[in-house]
Scaffold this motif. Structure first.
Motif: not given
Length: 544
Positions: A261-267, A253-257
């Protein structure tokens, strides 16, 4: 049943080998084996997890190091480096630990003790890695082999310009000695050994990107899960195995985000959570595999020990008959097999076998044998015990009286002489000394001492025999065993020659033993002393 001494000795020897093999099979557990090929390539590694998309099977982290130099110091204790006297014992190493680009750990040496892996040089402009470690520690008296803290705690210092410089002395973390194997393999961009039970040291890869850190832990976790699956029947019930599967799905799931291109602090927080899940899963799997390697098969060890002990007692009781003029041994086989204790003992041992094999938490080697082999082993052990009792009863003083025979020294009675007792005690003592792991370099000294003691005892016994003029029988008409000097017949001359030969043999043996010790100073304590080898080298080896 009369058996020739040569046949009897050969049979006992073969059975002894079987008993020792059974004991060793229980003492040295079978190594964990993985179904993964030992010649695995980088292309055989698992794909990088990704939820909802095709896995990126070609994505592998770049190697961290170009070459590795391992400096392994024998019996290096952790306080020699990290302790209060570290600056005095190893000043430069201590300086690197406090101010250099290093990672420092206390590595615990637990079974199995593994040899550091053989590493092969990858090309590229990468920094080097110097590993300073010890194979084990030592106690305050300088010995090792036990499980005390000074013996199992060793320093592990990783030195590389790829690490950040330290600003002071930090308390070293605690890792397992086997953790060095996957750490070096992943750091060099190589597949982890398929039978490794260690886990990567997180501090070594902490400067890599979060994606690479997750990939390192994923590769290590996959290798451990495969080994756990192939070595544990109920591997799915292991907590670490299920934890790894959960972490692997979270990693996908982390790899998908990440790829979106997700670069938020949540990632970032999600990635740190996956790292923690991987570390907990690998810790549980590594601990479970290490417990399997540290288990002894006590049932097989006990069975092998009893088997060998029975054979040794039978051999000891049969020795006088085997060395007699007839060179044969009378074994009461038929009477033992037809006796009631034989059948009762078979029933008892069979019951013990069923009880142990059905109540043991893990299956042992002896329990995995077929019932035919087990029944043969039970019957043989019971028969040997009954034969042993019968042979021992024949040696008792009451045996002739029970059967209406008069006691006689020419019969089957056997008395233990002083030399026999000395030889038996020396053999037992030498055998026990072989179990001292720290004495292995000097174990020949025990043999030298026993040989010298035996020669002196034999010399004293010969002197007592030939100079005290022992007499036979009782009464006034007793005559000396040896002829007097005034007798001039050939028998007297032969007796005198035999006497002087017997007197000269022990001193001559002592002289040969001393010459043997002077040929080469072996061991550690006296290796610096001159010997015949030094003398030959000084002369330019003219005699060789």
């Amino acid at each position: 049943m009369k058996v020739r001494s040569s046949v009897f000795a050969s049979f006992i020897l073969i059975c002894e080998v079987v008993g020792v093999a059974l004991f060793l099979r229980g003492f040295f557990p079978v190594p964990l084996k993985s179904s993964v090929s030992s010649k695995s390539k980088l292309s055989d590694l698992p794909a990088e997890p990704q939820t909802g998309g095709s896995p990126n099977s070609s994505r592998l982290p770049e190697p961290l190091f170009k070459r590795v130099v391992i400096m392994l110091v024998d019996a290096l204790r952790e306080d020699f480096v990290f302790g209060a006297n570290g600056r005095r014992n190893m000043p430069y190493t201590r300086h690197l630990v406090e101010r250099g680009s290093t990672h420092s750990y206390v590595a615990k040496a637990r079974p199995p003790t593994v040899t550091m892996p053989r590493i092969k040089e990858a090309e590229g402009s990468l920094p080097y890695l110097l590993v300073l470690c010890g194979d084990h520690g030592m106690s305050e008296t300088g010995s090792h082999g036990g499980s005390s803290e000074p013996e199992v705690n060793t320093p592990l210092v990783l030195i590389s310009p790829a690490f950040k410089r330290k600003v002071g002395m930090e308390k070293p973390g605690v890792v397992e000695q086997v953790d060095l194997t996957p750490t070096l393999a992943l750091g060099l961009g190589l597949p982890i050994s398929q039978n490794s039970v260690g886990r990567v040291i997180p501090g070594v890869v902490e400067d890599s990107s979060l994606r690479d850190q997750l990939r390192f832990l994923h590769l290590n976790g996959h290798q451990l899960s495969c080994l756990l699956r192939d070595s544990t029947p109920d591997y799915q019930k292991e907590a670490g195995f299920e934890q790894f599967r959960v972490a692997e799905r979270a990693h996908g799931s982390w790899m998908k985000l990440f790829l979106e291109g997700n670069t938020s602090e949540v990632l970032t927080n999600m990635g740190k959570k996956v790292l923690k899940q991987y570390l907990e899963a690998m810790a549980a799997m590594s601990a479970g595999l290490s417990r399997q390697l540290g288990k002894y098969d006590m049932y097989s060890m006990v069975a092998g020990t009893v088997f060998v002990f029975q054979l040794l007692l039978v051999l000891l009781l049969a020795m006088p008959e085997a060395l007699s003029g007839e060179a044969s041994v009378d074994l009461p086989v038929l009477s033992a097999l037809l006796s009631l204790p034989f059948y009762l003992l078979c029933l008892l041992l069979a019951s013990v076998h069923v009880l142990v094999c059905t109540s043991a938490e893990s299956s042992c080697y002896f329990c995995s044998l077929s019932w035919g082999l087990v029944f043969a082993a039970v019957a043989f052990s019971s028969a040997m015990f009954c034969i042993l009792v019968s042979m021992a009863a024949r040696r008792l003083p009451l045996w002739p009286a029970i059967h209406g025979k008069s006691p006689s020294r020419s019969g089957g009675e056997w008395s233990l002489s002083e030399l026999d007792a000395l030889l038996l005690a020396g053999t037992v003592g030498h055998t026990l000394s072989l179990a001292a792991s720290s004495f292995v370099e000097e174990e020949h000294q025990t043999w030298y001492f026993l040989l010298n003691t035996l020669c002196l005892a034999v010399f004293q016994d010969v002197c007592r025999k030939y100079f005290r003029e022992q007499r036979r029988g009782h009464g006034d008409d007793e005559e000396p065993i040896l002829p007097s000097k005034d007798r001039r017949h050939p028998e007297a001359e032969a007796a005198r020659s035999e006497k002087w030969l017997a007197l000269a043999t022990p001193p001559f043996t002592l002289l040969c033993c001393r010459l043997l010790r002077s040929l080469n100073q072996t061991g550690v304590q006296w290796a610096h002393l001159p010997d015949v080898g030094h003398w030959l080298n000084r002369l330019g080896s003219p005699l060789i």
